[in-house]
Write a protein that holds these residues in place. Structure first.
Motif, PDB file in Angstrom:
ATOM      1  N   ASP A   1       0.842  -1.209   0.000  1.00 47.99           N
ATOM      2  CA  ASP A   1       0.000   0.000   0.000  1.00 47.99           C
ATOM      3  C   ASP A   1       0.871   1.250   0.000  1.00 47.99           C
ATOM      4  OD1 ASP A   1      -2.410  -1.340   0.040  1.00 47.99           O
ATOM      5  OD2 ASP A   1      -2.769  -1.071   2.191  1.00 47.99           O
ATOM      6  N   LEU A   2       1.822   1.292   0.944  1.00 45.00           N
ATOM      7  CA  LEU A   2       2.633   2.497   1.103  1.00 45.00           C
ATOM      8  C   LEU A   2       3.522   2.715  -0.119  1.00 45.00           C
ATOM      9  CD1 LEU A   2       3.544   2.223   4.893  1.00 45.00           C
ATOM     10  CD2 LEU A   2       1.775   3.633   3.827  1.00 45.00           C
ATOM     11  N   ALA A   3       4.034   1.619  -0.688  1.00 47.46           N
ATOM     12  CA  ALA A   3       4.871   1.756  -1.886  1.00 47.46           C
ATOM     13  C   ALA A   3       4.047   2.290  -3.054  1.00 47.46           C
ATOM     14  CB  ALA A   3       5.480   0.402  -2.249  1.00 47.46           C
ATOM     15  N   HIS A   4       2.818   1.784  -3.224  1.00 45.26           N
ATOM     16  CA  HIS A   4       1.993   2.208  -4.356  1.00 45.26           C
ATOM     17  C   HIS A   4       1.641   3.684  -4.284  1.00 45.26           C
ATOM     18  CE1 HIS A   4       0.621  -2.231  -4.414  1.00 45.26           C
ATOM     19  NE2 HIS A   4       1.752  -2.055  -5.044  1.00 45.26           N
ATOM     20  N   SER A   5       1.569   4.199  -3.081  1.00 39.30           N
ATOM     21  CA  SER A   5       1.182   5.607  -2.938  1.00 39.30           C
ATOM     22  C   SER A   5       2.222   6.532  -3.537  1.00 39.30           C
ATOM     23  CB  SER A   5       1.007   5.945  -1.455  1.00 39.30           C
ATOM     24  OG  SER A   5       2.276   6.066  -0.831  1.00 39.30           O
ATOM     25  N   GLY A   6       3.428   6.023  -3.716  1.00 39.10           N
ATOM     26  CA  GLY A   6       4.488   6.866  -4.252  1.00 39.10           C
ATOM     27  C   GLY A   6       5.120   7.758  -3.210  1.00 39.10           C
ATOM     28  N   GLN A   7       4.521   7.834  -2.030  1.00 39.05           N
ATOM     29  CA  GLN A   7       5.039   8.732  -1.002  1.00 39.05           C
ATOM     30  C   GLN A   7       6.007   8.022  -0.066  1.00 39.05           C
ATOM     31  OE1 GLN A   7       3.190  11.948  -0.123  1.00 39.05           O
ATOM     32  NE2 GLN A   7       1.269  11.662  -1.196  1.00 39.05           N
ATOM     33  N   PHE A   8       6.064   6.716  -0.164  1.00 38.52           N
ATOM     34  CA  PHE A   8       6.946   5.935   0.713  1.00 38.52           C
ATOM     35  C   PHE A   8       7.797   4.992  -0.126  1.00 38.52           C
ATOM     36  CE2 PHE A   8       3.546   7.196   3.504  1.00 38.52           C
ATOM     37  CZ  PHE A   8       4.195   7.482   4.697  1.00 38.52           C
ATOM     38  N   SER A   9       8.996   4.748   0.409  1.00 37.14           N
ATOM     39  CA  SER A   9       9.873   3.787  -0.219  1.00 37.14           C
ATOM     40  C   SER A   9      10.230   2.743   0.837  1.00 37.14           C
ATOM     41  CB  SER A   9      11.096   4.531  -0.733  1.00 37.14           C
ATOM     42  OG  SER A   9      12.114   3.645  -1.020  1.00 37.14           O
ATOM     43  N   PRO A  10       9.418   1.688   0.951  1.00 36.12           N
ATOM     44  CA  PRO A  10       9.662   0.688   2.001  1.00 36.12           C
ATOM     45  C   PRO A  10      10.958  -0.073   1.748  1.00 36.12           C
ATOM     46  CG  PRO A  10       7.426   0.533   1.145  1.00 36.12           C
ATOM     47  CD  PRO A  10       8.194   1.406   0.205  1.00 36.12           C
ATOM     48  N   LEU A  11      11.683  -0.319   2.810  1.00 40.46           N
ATOM     49  CA  LEU A  11      12.918  -1.093   2.702  1.00 40.46           C
ATOM     50  C   LEU A  11      12.591  -2.526   2.291  1.00 40.46           C
ATOM     51  CD1 LEU A  11      14.044   1.320   4.315  1.00 40.46           C
ATOM     52  CD2 LEU A  11      15.433  -0.304   5.618  1.00 40.46           C
ATOM     53  N   ALA A  12      13.481  -3.088   1.472  1.00 31.36           N
ATOM     54  CA  ALA A  12      13.310  -4.491   1.099  1.00 31.36           C
ATOM     55  C   ALA A  12      13.498  -5.360   2.337  1.00 31.36           C
ATOM     56  CB  ALA A  12      14.311  -4.870   0.027  1.00 31.36           C
ATOM     57  N   ASP A  13      12.906  -6.557   2.271  1.00 26.87           N
ATOM     58  CA  ASP A  13      12.961  -7.472   3.411  1.00 26.87           C
ATOM     59  C   ASP A  13      14.404  -7.734   3.872  1.00 26.87           C
ATOM     60  OD1 ASP A  13      10.791  -8.275   4.765  1.00 26.87           O
ATOM     61  OD2 ASP A  13      10.624 -10.256   3.823  1.00 26.87           O
ATOM     62  N   ASN A  14      15.318  -7.904   2.907  1.00 29.51           N
ATOM     63  CA  ASN A  14      16.687  -8.256   3.283  1.00 29.51           C
ATOM     64  C   ASN A  14      17.488  -7.049   3.778  1.00 29.51           C
ATOM     65  OD1 ASN A  14      17.173  -6.881   0.952  1.00 29.51           O
ATOM     66  ND2 ASN A  14      17.790  -8.682  -0.246  1.00 29.51           N
ATOM     67  N   ALA A  15      16.888  -5.869   3.725  1.00 29.02           N
ATOM     68  CA  ALA A  15      17.560  -4.682   4.264  1.00 29.02           C
ATOM     69  C   ALA A  15      17.150  -4.421   5.712  1.00 29.02           C
ATOM     70  CB  ALA A  15      17.243  -3.460   3.406  1.00 29.02           C
ATOM     71  N   LEU A  16      16.235  -5.218   6.218  1.00 28.45           N
ATOM     72  CA  LEU A  16      15.777  -5.022   7.600  1.00 28.45           C
ATOM     73  C   LEU A  16      16.884  -5.483   8.547  1.00 28.45           C
ATOM     74  CD1 LEU A  16      12.106  -6.321   7.251  1.00 28.45           C
ATOM     75  CD2 LEU A  16      12.923  -3.940   7.209  1.00 28.45           C
ATOM     76  N   ILE A  17      17.345  -4.564   9.331  1.00 26.93           N
ATOM     77  CA  ILE A  17      18.524  -4.822  10.146  1.00 26.93           C
ATOM     78  C   ILE A  17      18.184  -5.629  11.395  1.00 26.93           C
ATOM     79  CG2 ILE A  17      18.371  -2.691  11.497  1.00 26.93           C
ATOM     80  CD1 ILE A  17      21.439  -2.409  10.829  1.00 26.93           C
ATOM     81  N   ALA A  18      16.932  -5.621  11.790  1.00 23.47           N
ATOM     82  CA  ALA A  18      16.490  -6.385  12.958  1.00 23.47           C
ATOM     83  C   ALA A  18      15.028  -6.734  12.763  1.00 23.47           C
ATOM     84  CB  ALA A  18      16.688  -5.574  14.237  1.00 23.47           C
ATOM     85  N   ARG A  19      14.481  -7.585  13.619  1.00 24.17           N
ATOM     86  CA  ARG A  19      13.084  -8.001  13.485  1.00 24.17           C
ATOM     87  C   ARG A  19      12.300  -7.748  14.777  1.00 24.17           C
ATOM     88  NH1 ARG A  19      11.964 -10.664   8.194  1.00 24.17           N
ATOM     89  NH2 ARG A  19      13.941 -10.186   7.204  1.00 24.17           N
ATOM     90  N   PRO A  20      12.295  -6.519  15.241  1.00 24.84           N
ATOM     91  CA  PRO A  20      11.523  -6.244  16.461  1.00 24.84           C
ATOM     92  C   PRO A  20      10.028  -6.329  16.165  1.00 24.84           C
ATOM     93  CG  PRO A  20      12.258  -4.191  15.502  1.00 24.84           C
ATOM     94  CD  PRO A  20      12.861  -5.296  14.657  1.00 24.84           C
ATOM     95  N   HIS A  21       9.212  -6.597  17.178  1.00 22.65           N
ATOM     96  CA  HIS A  21       7.772  -6.535  16.960  1.00 22.65           C
ATOM     97  C   HIS A  21       7.050  -5.657  17.975  1.00 22.65           C
ATOM     98  CE1 HIS A  21       8.450 -10.293  19.311  1.00 22.65           C
ATOM     99  NE2 HIS A  21       7.483  -9.768  20.025  1.00 22.65           N
ATOM    100  N   SER A  22       7.844  -4.930  18.776  1.00 17.98           N
ATOM    101  CA  SER A  22       7.231  -3.893  19.602  1.00 17.98           C
ATOM    102  C   SER A  22       8.285  -2.818  19.867  1.00 17.98           C
ATOM    103  CB  SER A  22       6.711  -4.478  20.913  1.00 17.98           C
ATOM    104  OG  SER A  22       7.796  -4.770  21.765  1.00 17.98           O
ATOM    105  N   SER A  23       7.845  -1.647  20.283  1.00 17.87           N
ATOM    106  CA  SER A  23       8.758  -0.504  20.392  1.00 17.87           C
ATOM    107  C   SER A  23       9.858  -0.736  21.416  1.00 17.87           C
ATOM    108  CB  SER A  23       7.970   0.761  20.727  1.00 17.87           C
ATOM    109  OG  SER A  23       7.150   0.539  21.855  1.00 17.87           O
ATOM    110  N   GLU A  24       9.566  -1.548  22.445  1.00 18.30           N
ATOM    111  CA  GLU A  24      10.597  -1.780  23.467  1.00 18.30           C
ATOM    112  C   GLU A  24      11.807  -2.483  22.877  1.00 18.30           C
ATOM    113  OE1 GLU A  24       7.233  -3.670  24.864  1.00 18.30           O
ATOM    114  OE2 GLU A  24       6.857  -1.590  24.245  1.00 18.30           O
ATOM    115  N   GLN A  25      11.589  -3.205  21.798  1.00 21.47           N
ATOM    116  CA  GLN A  25      12.693  -3.988  21.232  1.00 21.47           C
ATOM    117  C   GLN A  25      13.499  -3.199  20.190  1.00 21.47           C
ATOM    118  OE1 GLN A  25      10.238  -7.065  19.672  1.00 21.47           O
ATOM    119  NE2 GLN A  25      10.453  -8.358  21.485  1.00 21.47           N
ATOM    120  N   VAL A  26      13.133  -1.929  19.992  1.00 23.05           N
ATOM    121  CA  VAL A  26      13.745  -1.177  18.888  1.00 23.05           C
ATOM    122  C   VAL A  26      14.967  -0.391  19.358  1.00 23.05           C
ATOM    123  CG1 VAL A  26      13.381   0.729  17.283  1.00 23.05           C
ATOM    124  CG2 VAL A  26      11.607  -1.009  17.581  1.00 23.05           C
TER     125      VAL A  26
END
Lengths: 185, 429
Positions: B61-86
């Motif tokens: 969705d965000l990529a299609h809007s043209g306003q966001f450039s989501p990072l590719a999956d393999n560029a994700l430096i970590a896999r947190p799932h809540s803010s405490e883990q960031v």
């Protein structure tokens, strides 16, 4: 409303066809509705295929007119029922005047006959505007027929714009075949 | 002739949920101004194999809007799932401005989805929310998350939870089938709501999103119908001699503007739907068609070729005057107001074909937005950020979407047949 008129005219045509069939002496049974409409005694004026030729399905659209080539002249729905237009124009091209004249003659001599003039355009430009252009072409034909003495009560116009192309494709040739007015009896 | 008001329950013609012919998105052009954002796959508690990948839907969705450039999956430096883990510093290292994390927990037959949006440079949590949905609402939930993220970052309301209507045509010229469909804005969950052997044209959403007006030739003649989307009931609202077309709704939903040629040539009319009465707005020998109501309801845009070729005019409903507003080029048609701001979108003919173009009413500047050559039927998203339109790809009709600044675009082809005449719904929630 229009449909009612159409039904009424069909009823009249069928009735005349029946009368004609009774009075003719061994007509050719070719089964077109048209010959019957201008009165008894004309050969080939029997029944059948009222829907088939009248509704202009498929082959009728292409102006090929099967099964109605035997008559000579005004008793028959003319074989040529499609005329073509230049890009963005509704001017009647001289080479199609004979087609229009033949259809005008048929309509004049068959006051109960009804025709839908289908106006079509090519796909370029926007759809709703193209409806307007298709209608303009059909109206140009209607005016031509009026000058030839055809009653406007015999004519209805339906514009399809670019919605029902005769041929698919995006070539100039396809466009030329799609810019057309079809006599749909 | 009086307009025919006939309640038709169109049993034969209405087919719902029959043909699943979803459209799939192909990105054609990304924007250089897109904001980098990382969307980490949502952690799944409990059972494996969630039927939908929430993070992927949000990323698309965000990529299609043209306003966001989501990072590719393999560029994700970590896999947190809540803010405490960031660890914010990690994400600055990969140049991500924002981060979306979340997790999904089954709750009986439902799913509890928790998500957070983090500002990496500001090191703060911008959003934190929990939504609980049934299994068949997982896509909707993902679009909802996209809407929230989009608005938090851009200050523009997201339009990912909206729908589109469109017309399909299948088969050769002499045996064509036409269909009217509704789908999610990303092309999923398509539903056919009408099918016919005769053309279907000009679908238009009511402002409340509950109805569609359209033109159908199913009786052999064009007529305008209004169909209730919830129960498939419909009303034939016009069936005059000649053209009955190009219906669009007034912002209050009480009136339709349309083009009728019952009095000779196509003219613009408005119709009070409840009262059934008509008001003629234009009167000349030209083609007047393609009306569109301004968001404030005080004026109508329409196409007229009174000056020769088609150009856009604006009709002021209080003064009754029409003013020409396009002067660039000799073909400008099918104008549509942006629901926000001063822009008008249209089809503009240039030397190489027909393009979607934008006219900025403040600067009077006309900008061509697309490179495709056979564009038609522009329709603007309710937040004004994107324009959906019909175009050709190879020999097929496909839908295209372009951002209002022309910088990003994607296509929505169908698996088969031609797709055309898209109409973007209003906000539905």
């Amino acid at each position: 409303m229009q449909f009612n008129n159409y039904v009424k005219s069909l009823i009249v045509v069928v009735a005349l066809a029946f009368v004609a069939g009774c009075s003719s002496t061994g007509g050719t049974q070719d089964g077109s509705m048209d010959g019957s409409a201008d009165g008894a005694g004309r050969q080939g004026a029997t029944t059948g295929q009222v829907g088939g030729t009248g509704m202009g399905q498929g082959q009728g659209m292409q102006g090929q007119g099967q099964g109605m080539q035997q008559g000579q002249g005004q008793g028959r729905i003319p074989q040529q029922r499609t005329i073509y237009f230049d890009y963005d124009k509704e001017t009647i091209r001289p080479e199609f005047e004979s087609t229009l004249n033949a259809n005008a003659q048929y309509l004049r001599s068959n006051p109960n006959a009804r025709v839908v003039l289908q106006g079509h355009g090519d796909e370029r430009g926007t759809r709703e505007y193209n409806l307007g252009l298709g209608e303009r072409r059909a109206k140009a034909v209607e005016r031509y027929l009026a000058v030839q003495g055809v009653s406007d009560s015999q004519i209805e116009i339906v514009s399809y714009g670019e919605e029902r192309p005769a041929v698919d494709g995006h070539s100039e040739d396809a466009y030329a075949q799609n810019r057309r007015v079809v006599f749909d009896y | 002739m009086k307009p025919v008001f006939a309640m038709l329950t169109a049993l034969l013609l209405l087919v719902s949920n029959l043909a699943k012919a979803d459209l799939t998105i192909e990105i054609t052009q990304g924007s250089d101004r897109a904001v980098p954002i990382a969307i980490v796959p949502f952690a799944q508690q409990g059972q494996a194999n969630l039927p939908e990948n929430i993070a992927e839907i949000v990323r698309n969705d965000l990529a299609h809007s043209g306003q966001f450039s989501p990072l590719a999956d393999n560029a994700l430096i970590a896999r947190p799932h809540s803010s405490e883990q960031v660890n914010y510093r990690d994400w600055r290292a990969v140049d991500s401005n924002y981060l979306v994390v979340g997790q999904v927990t089954p709750e009986g037959s439902d799913y509890r989805i928790q998500f957070e949006l983090l500002d990496i440079y500001g090191e703060r949590r911008m959003l934190g929310e929990v939504v609980t949905v049934g299994q068949n609402q997982l896509r909707s939930a993902a679009h909802y998350i996209s809407d929230q993220v989009f608005e938090a970052v851009t200050d523009i309301r997201g339009a990912f939870s909206t729908k589109i209507a469109y017309v399909t045509a299948e088969g050769a010229a002499d045996s064509r089938r036409y269909g009217l469909h509704i789908a999610d804005a990303d092309g999923h969950n398509s539903q056919q709501i009408l099918t016919s052997d005769e053309p279907i044209m000009s679908p238009a959403w009511s402002p409340d999103g509950n109805k569609l007006a359209y033109t159908s030739f199913e009786t052999g003649r064009p007529a305008i119908y209004v169909q209730n989307l919830a129960n498939s009931q419909r009303v034939q609202v016009t069936s005059f001699q000649g053209i009955n077309g190009a219906a669009t709704w007034s912002p209050d939903g009480r009136k339709l503007a349309m083009s009728l040629s019952k009095d000779g040539q196509p003219e613009i009319y408005t119709m009070d739907i409840a009262a059934g009465n008509f008001q003629r707005l234009t009167n000349n020998s030209a083609i007047d068609t393609e009306p569109d109501w301004s968001p404030d309801g005080e004026s109508l845009l329409f196409t007229s070729d009174r000056s020769g070729g088609p150009q856009l005019y604006r009709y002021d409903l209080s003064s009754g005057e029409a003013k020409r507003i396009t002067f660039t080029g000799n073909y400008n048609s099918r104008g549509r107001f942006s629901p926000v701001g001063e822009d008008i979108f249209m089809i503009h003919r240039a030397s190489d074909g027909y393009h979607v173009a934008k006219k900025d009413m403040k600067t009077d500047r006309l900008t061509v937005l697309t490179e495709t050559r056979w564009d038609e039927s522009p329709s603007v998203a309710p937040n004004g950020s994107m324009i959906i339109f019909a175009t050709q790809e190879g020999n097929r009709g496909v839908l295209g979407v372009v951002s209002a600044d022309g910088k990003a675009s994607y296509r929505l082809p169908s698996a088969q047949g031609d797709v055309r005449e898209p109409a973007w719904s209003p906000f539905l929630n």
